[in-house]
Design a protein around this motif. Structure first.
Motif, PDB file in Angstrom:
ATOM      1  N   SER A  89       0.833  -1.208   0.000  1.00  0.00           N
ATOM      2  CA  SER A  89       0.000   0.000   0.000  1.00  0.00           C
ATOM      3  C   SER A  89       0.864   1.253   0.000  1.00  0.00           C
ATOM      4  N   PHE A  90       0.221   2.367  -0.309  1.00  0.00           N
ATOM      5  CA  PHE A  90       0.867   3.676  -0.278  1.00  0.00           C
ATOM      6  C   PHE A  90      -0.102   4.654   0.368  1.00  0.00           C
ATOM      7  N   PHE A 137       4.609  -2.405   3.432  1.00  0.00           N
ATOM      8  CA  PHE A 137       4.399  -3.829   3.208  1.00  0.00           C
ATOM      9  C   PHE A 137       3.763  -4.377   4.473  1.00  0.00           C
ATOM     10  N   MET A 138       2.490  -4.770   4.384  1.00  0.00           N
ATOM     11  CA  MET A 138       1.759  -5.339   5.511  1.00  0.00           C
ATOM     12  C   MET A 138       1.845  -4.427   6.748  1.00  0.00           C
ATOM     13  N   GLY A 139       1.731  -3.115   6.546  1.00  0.00           N
ATOM     14  CA  GLY A 139       1.730  -2.162   7.646  1.00  0.00           C
ATOM     15  C   GLY A 139       3.098  -1.657   8.079  1.00  0.00           C
ATOM     16  N   MET A 140       4.178  -2.222   7.541  1.00  0.00           N
ATOM     17  CA  MET A 140       5.523  -1.776   7.902  1.00  0.00           C
ATOM     18  C   MET A 140       6.048  -0.811   6.832  1.00  0.00           C
ATOM     19  N   ALA A 141       6.514   0.356   7.268  1.00  0.00           N
ATOM     20  CA  ALA A 141       7.030   1.359   6.332  1.00  0.00           C
ATOM     21  C   ALA A 141       8.276   0.833   5.633  1.00  0.00           C
ATOM     22  N   ILE A 142       8.275   0.880   4.298  1.00  0.00           N
ATOM     23  CA  ILE A 142       9.390   0.361   3.497  1.00  0.00           C
ATOM     24  C   ILE A 142      10.148   1.489   2.798  1.00  0.00           C
TER      25      ILE A 142
END
Length: 154
Positions: A89-90, A137-142
């Protein structure tokens, strides 16, 4: 290795990207400046800037996380994000400001990798737009967007 990442982060943060009209008579011609490098382009042409990785300590690491392409045409601000890593997501904000009057033209929450925001511009006024966001990615900031400020004259 940590010192190198911090130094690279400082260097990357020192790169300022500004896009501004060349003159009032040439309102469809814009100029992008990255440090000392200048490129002129026309309305509708696209500008691509990098996305930066975020490590577990929530500090930026310069890398090839992806790109954000931004452009404006016919009173609309567009963006397109292409990722080089796995994300789900973004989330971000597109903010527009009328520099001539100093009034805000609003902030729009965005939740997509591409899209557009309509701009209600007064003729002869100069506007500035920014896109600030983070890919997850799955709630973790990448990764996050690099600083970019787009200015144009309506």
């Amino acid at each position: 290795m940590k010192k190198i990442a911090i130094i690279l982060s400082v260097i990357m943060m020192s790169i300022t990207i500004l896009i501004c009209p060349v003159s009032a008579n040439e309102k469809d011609v814009y100029r992008i400046t990255v440090d000392d490098y200048v490129i002129e382009f026309n309305e509708g042409e696209k500008v691509t800037i990098p996305m930066e990785y975020i490590n577990k300590q929530r500090t930026t690491i310069v890398g090839d996380a992806g790109t954000v392409t931004i452009w404006g045409s016919g009173g609309t601000f567009y963006w397109d994000i292409q990722m080089n890593c796995l994300v789900t997501s973004f989330q971000g904000v597109v903010s527009i400001m009328d520099i001539t009057s100093g009034l805000s033209n609003g902030a729009n929450m965005i939740m997509s990798f591409s899209g557009s925001v309509n701009i209600y511009a007064l003729s002869g006024h100069t506007y500035a737009g920014t896109l600030d966001g983070t890919a997850y990615f799955m709630g973790m900031a990448i990764a996050k967007t690099a600083f970019a400020r787009t200015t144009w004259r309506a």
